[in-house]
Design a protein around this motif. Structure first.
Motif, PDB file in Angstrom:
ATOM      1  N   ARG A 143       0.607  -1.015  -0.347  1.00 36.32           N
ATOM      2  CA  ARG A 143      -0.302  -0.308   0.494  1.00 36.32           C
ATOM      3  C   ARG A 143       0.904   1.338   0.443  1.00 36.32           C
ATOM      4  O   ARG A 143      -0.086   2.377   0.020  1.00 36.32           O
TER       5      ARG A 143
ATOM      6  N   ILE B 278       2.558   4.528  -1.154  1.00 37.11           N
ATOM      7  CA  ILE B 278       2.443   4.877  -2.513  1.00 37.11           C
ATOM      8  C   ILE B 278       4.148   5.569  -2.826  1.00 37.11           C
ATOM      9  O   ILE B 278       4.029   6.315  -2.375  1.00 37.11           O
TER      10      ILE B 278
ATOM     11  N   ASP C 212      -0.909  10.353 -12.312  1.00 37.54           N
ATOM     12  CA  ASP C 212      -2.016   9.494 -11.420  1.00 37.54           C
ATOM     13  C   ASP C 212      -1.568   9.237  -9.496  1.00 37.54           C
ATOM     14  O   ASP C 212      -2.458   9.085  -9.117  1.00 37.54           O
ATOM     15  N   HIS C 213      -0.357   8.884 -10.332  1.00 32.73           N
ATOM     16  CA  HIS C 213       0.171   8.543  -8.146  1.00 32.73           C
ATOM     17  C   HIS C 213      -0.108   9.653  -6.952  1.00 32.73           C
ATOM     18  O   HIS C 213      -0.551   9.681  -5.968  1.00 32.73           O
ATOM     19  N   TYR C 214       0.132  10.781  -8.002  1.00 30.02           N
ATOM     20  CA  TYR C 214      -0.397  12.091  -6.974  1.00 30.02           C
ATOM     21  C   TYR C 214      -1.795  12.082  -6.859  1.00 30.02           C
ATOM     22  O   TYR C 214      -2.424  12.547  -5.302  1.00 30.02           O
ATOM     23  N   ALA C 215      -2.853  11.433  -8.102  1.00 25.06           N
ATOM     24  CA  ALA C 215      -3.910  11.874  -7.654  1.00 25.06           C
ATOM     25  C   ALA C 215      -4.287  11.121  -6.908  1.00 25.06           C
ATOM     26  O   ALA C 215      -5.248  11.037  -5.687  1.00 25.06           O
ATOM     27  N   ARG C 216      -3.510   9.376  -6.448  1.00 21.54           N
ATOM     28  CA  ARG C 216      -4.403   8.708  -5.987  1.00 21.54           C
ATOM     29  C   ARG C 216      -3.413   9.243  -4.148  1.00 21.54           C
ATOM     30  O   ARG C 216      -4.031   8.909  -3.175  1.00 21.54           O
TER      31      ARG C 216
ATOM     32  N   ARG D 228      -3.877  12.076  -3.370  1.00 16.01           N
ATOM     33  CA  ARG D 228      -4.074  13.164  -2.811  1.00 16.01           C
ATOM     34  C   ARG D 228      -5.711  13.096  -1.560  1.00 16.01           C
ATOM     35  O   ARG D 228      -6.100  12.993  -0.953  1.00 16.01           O
ATOM     36  N   THR D 229      -5.856  11.714  -3.095  1.00 14.48           N
ATOM     37  CA  THR D 229      -7.430  11.011  -2.568  1.00 14.48           C
ATOM     38  C   THR D 229      -7.666   9.862  -1.431  1.00 14.48           C
ATOM     39  O   THR D 229      -7.854   9.946  -0.525  1.00 14.48           O
ATOM     40  N   GLU D 230      -6.447   9.708  -0.975  1.00 17.72           N
ATOM     41  CA  GLU D 230      -5.824   8.803   0.012  1.00 17.72           C
ATOM     42  C   GLU D 230      -5.404   9.883   1.289  1.00 17.72           C
ATOM     43  O   GLU D 230      -5.372   8.953   2.729  1.00 17.72           O
TER      44      GLU D 230
END
Length: 388
Positions: free
Chosen positions: A127, A129, A135-139, A141-143
């Motif tokens: 898990r 990151i 797209d890694h940065y988007a994940r 920020r989401t998490e």
């Protein structure tokens, strides 16, 4: 390129290296057929900005400076986005992709680098990151919960910049690294100590000289628990991996190109196949790897004319780096990894410090400037290669 027809040039990768060389190619040749193949969406953004985006209140969408459609129109590209480059047919001069073969006169590999994944046990180790693209940065920020406690694996350039960014925006970074000080492979120990202390004063928690052996889920509430090699347990809401990158050479290696640490290239950026070039984080230049913005742009200016038939030697300027730690600003030019010598402190006062790396022959091979002394970067660039 026989018969005087415009050349067909295929570029693999839509990072700074890919778009940098495409811009140079289009500037030099309005008629060349340029094709971009990328697994990403094809948007243009600054990858170095990923580690400072929180403080600038950037989302993944607002980090995009030019979308894929605009880039394709501006550069007159045949953009094959969301396509994986699977193999290179060198004999047939075609790039084999998930969207079918793409013929080329010249192929330019800008495949970048991939995150290093250290062997760590535990059911939640996967898990972690690694933020190396949009797209890694988007994940990330989401998490990332508000005010989260974030475990950062690694205190190199990216890990330290993320720690600075997180602590400056109300988060609680906890940094773990096997080395004794942050930026230990780039700066002399006194500078590493100042970085550690400056970030500690704002609330960064350091576990240096330690390594993570396992990452599990936190019982009862969302989050994680990391076990260190001394038995310490570190709780976190999110785990960020910043333990390093390695050149992405898989495509080139499977095609039989010469590989060292990266894809080996000559002074023109050509690989062992004269019809294939490599640029950016995936390339191993004659002086070694150069994973920063300045060498990428310098390489693009040499590779583009070479790919169009006019061999042009890549000329690298001093490859200095700005470390984006606002709590202790740093400019540095790292000495070559092979250089033997010592760091010498020239100045250390209220305005910052100045260090030179001098090799065993008395030649200046690198420097570090901190705080206000960062303004002396051009003066220090001029000293590199001269006697101390």
């Amino acid at each position: 390129m026989a018969g005087g027809s415009p050349p067909s040039i295929v570029v693999v990768g839509s990072g700074l290296a890919g778009f940098g060389v495409l811009r140079e190619l289009r500037r030099l040749s309005p008629d060349a057929k340029l094709t971009l193949v990328t697994m990403e969406d094809g948007h243009f953004y600054s990858k170095p900005a990923l580690s400072t985006a929180l403080a600038k209140e950037k989302t993944a969408d607002t980090l995009i400076t030019s979308n894929a459609g605009k880039m394709a129109l501006q550069l007159k590209l045949d953009a094959r986005t969301g396509r994986q480059a699977e193999a290179i047919d060198r004999a047939g001069k075609a790039l084999l992709t998930t969207g079918g073969p793409v013929p080329y006169d010249v192929l330019i590999l800008a495949t970048g680098a991939i995150p290093v994944r250290p062997p760590i046990e535990g059911e939640a180790a996967h898990r972690a990151i690694a933020v190396n693209q949009l797209d890694h940065y988007a994940r990330f920020r989401t998490e990332l919960p508000d005010g989260a406690r974030v475990l950062i694996m690694g205190s190199g350039l990216v890990g330290t910049e993320f720690a600075n960014d997180l602590i400056s925006t109300g988060y609680k970074p906890v940094v773990v690294d096997m080395l004794p000080l942050p930026l230990a492979q780039l700066v002399p120990p006194p500078v590493g100590e100042k970085v550690r202390d400056a970030l500690s004063a704002q609330g960064v928690e350091w576990h240096l000289g330690r390594k993570i052996t396992a990452i599990g889920y936190r019982g009862g509430v969302p989050g994680y628990v990391a076990t260190l090699d001394d038995g310490t347990m570190v709780e976190a809401d999110l785990v960020l991996s910043a333990v390093g990158l390695r050149p992405n050479v898989k495509l080139a290696a499977e095609a039989g190109l010469d590989i060292g640490l990266g894809i080996k290239v000559n002074e023109y950026g050509q690989t062992s196949d004269p019809h294939i070039f490599a640029i950016g984080d995936c390339a191993e230049y004659q002086h070694g790897l150069s994973a920063y913005v300045t060498p990428i742009m310098a390489a693009a200016r040499g590779i583009a004319p070479s790919a169009l038939g006019t061999p042009t030697e890549i000329r690298f300027p001093p490859l200095s780096v700005q470390v984006k730690t606002t709590l202790l600003p740093i400019n540095l030019l790292p000495p070559p990894r092979s250089a033997k010598g010592e760091w010498r402190c020239l100045e250390d006062d209220a305005k910052g410090s100045k260090h030179l790396f001098v090799d065993t022959g008395g030649i200046v091979r690198g420097y570090v400037l901190t705080q206000d002394k960062c303004e002396e970067r051009m003066e220090m660039d001029a000293k590199v290669g001269g006697t101390a």
